[in-house]
Design a protein around this motif. Structure first.
Motif, short mmCIF file in Angstrom:
data_model
loop_
_atom_site.label_atom_id
_atom_site.label_comp_id
_atom_site.label_asym_id
_atom_site.label_seq_id
_atom_site.Cartn_x
_atom_site.Cartn_y
_atom_site.Cartn_z
N SER A 144 0.84 -1.20 0.00
CA SER A 144 0.00 0.00 0.00
C SER A 144 0.87 1.24 0.00
O SER A 144 1.96 1.24 0.58
N CYS A 145 0.37 2.27 -0.62
CA CYS A 145 1.05 3.56 -0.65
C CYS A 145 0.01 4.61 -0.30
O CYS A 145 -0.92 4.85 -1.08
N ALA A 146 0.16 5.21 0.87
CA ALA A 146 -0.76 6.26 1.30
C ALA A 146 -0.18 7.61 0.93
O ALA A 146 0.97 7.91 1.26
N ALA A 147 -0.97 8.41 0.24
CA ALA A 147 -0.51 9.71 -0.23
C ALA A 147 -1.18 10.82 0.54
O ALA A 147 -2.40 10.83 0.70
N THR A 148 -0.38 11.73 1.01
CA THR A 148 -0.88 12.95 1.64
C THR A 148 -0.39 14.11 0.80
O THR A 148 0.81 14.27 0.60
N ARG A 149 -1.32 14.89 0.31
CA ARG A 149 -0.90 15.94 -0.60
C ARG A 149 -1.52 17.28 -0.25
O ARG A 149 -2.67 17.36 0.14
N ALA A 150 -0.74 18.29 -0.44
CA ALA A 150 -1.22 19.65 -0.26
C ALA A 150 -2.09 20.01 -1.46
O ALA A 150 -1.95 19.43 -2.54
N PRO A 151 -3.02 20.94 -1.29
CA PRO A 151 -3.85 21.36 -2.43
C PRO A 151 -2.98 21.78 -3.60
O PRO A 151 -1.93 22.40 -3.42
N SER A 152 -3.43 21.44 -4.77
CA SER A 152 -2.65 21.73 -5.97
C SER A 152 -3.59 22.16 -7.08
O SER A 152 -4.76 21.79 -7.10
#
Length: 127
Positions: free
Chosen positions: A21-29
């Motif tokens: 699994s790869c959990a992604a946390t991303r800032a608004p883009s």
């Protein structure tokens, strides 16, 4: 900015299965489309592309792994999976997920296309 965290690595017997699994946390883009790739680095070898997906659906696999590995995504959770079946000792490696903004068809398997990387998770397959 995107942070990626892999999990699910471990030990398996040849012929067995693991799901990474790869959990992604991303800032608004301002970008809406993206690609996620799975890569691996075996001991003494260069990192190689395993599988990739475009957020709109297209997927791409290394020719040698087609039929054994499956990449998928849970958009609602921002989690990306690599299902690995019929594992072989040659699959032993550190597996990384990577992210690039912007869709691409087919999604790329070269590491230079990706801007963000996780720390990796170890997979060890014994015979």
């Amino acid at each position: 900015q995107v942070e990626l965290t892999e999990s699910g690595g471990g030990s398996a017997q040849a012929g067995g299965s693991l799901t990474l699994s790869c959990a992604a946390t991303r800032a608004p883009s301002r970008y809406t489309n993206f690609c996620v790739g799975w890569f691996r680095r075996a001991p003494g070898k260069e990192r190689e592309g395993v599988a990739a997906l475009d957020s709109n659906g297209p997927v791409n696999y290394a020719d040698s792994l087609k039929g054994r590995f499956t990449i998928s995504q849970d958009k609602s959770k921002n989690i990306f999976y690599l299902q690995m079946n019929n594992l072989e000792p040659e699959d032993t490696a550190t597996y990384y997920c990577a992210w690039k903004w912007g869709g691409w068809k087919p999604p790329p398997l070269d590491e230079t296309s990706y801007n963000y990387w996780g720390q990796g998770t170890q997979v060890t397959v014994s015979s």
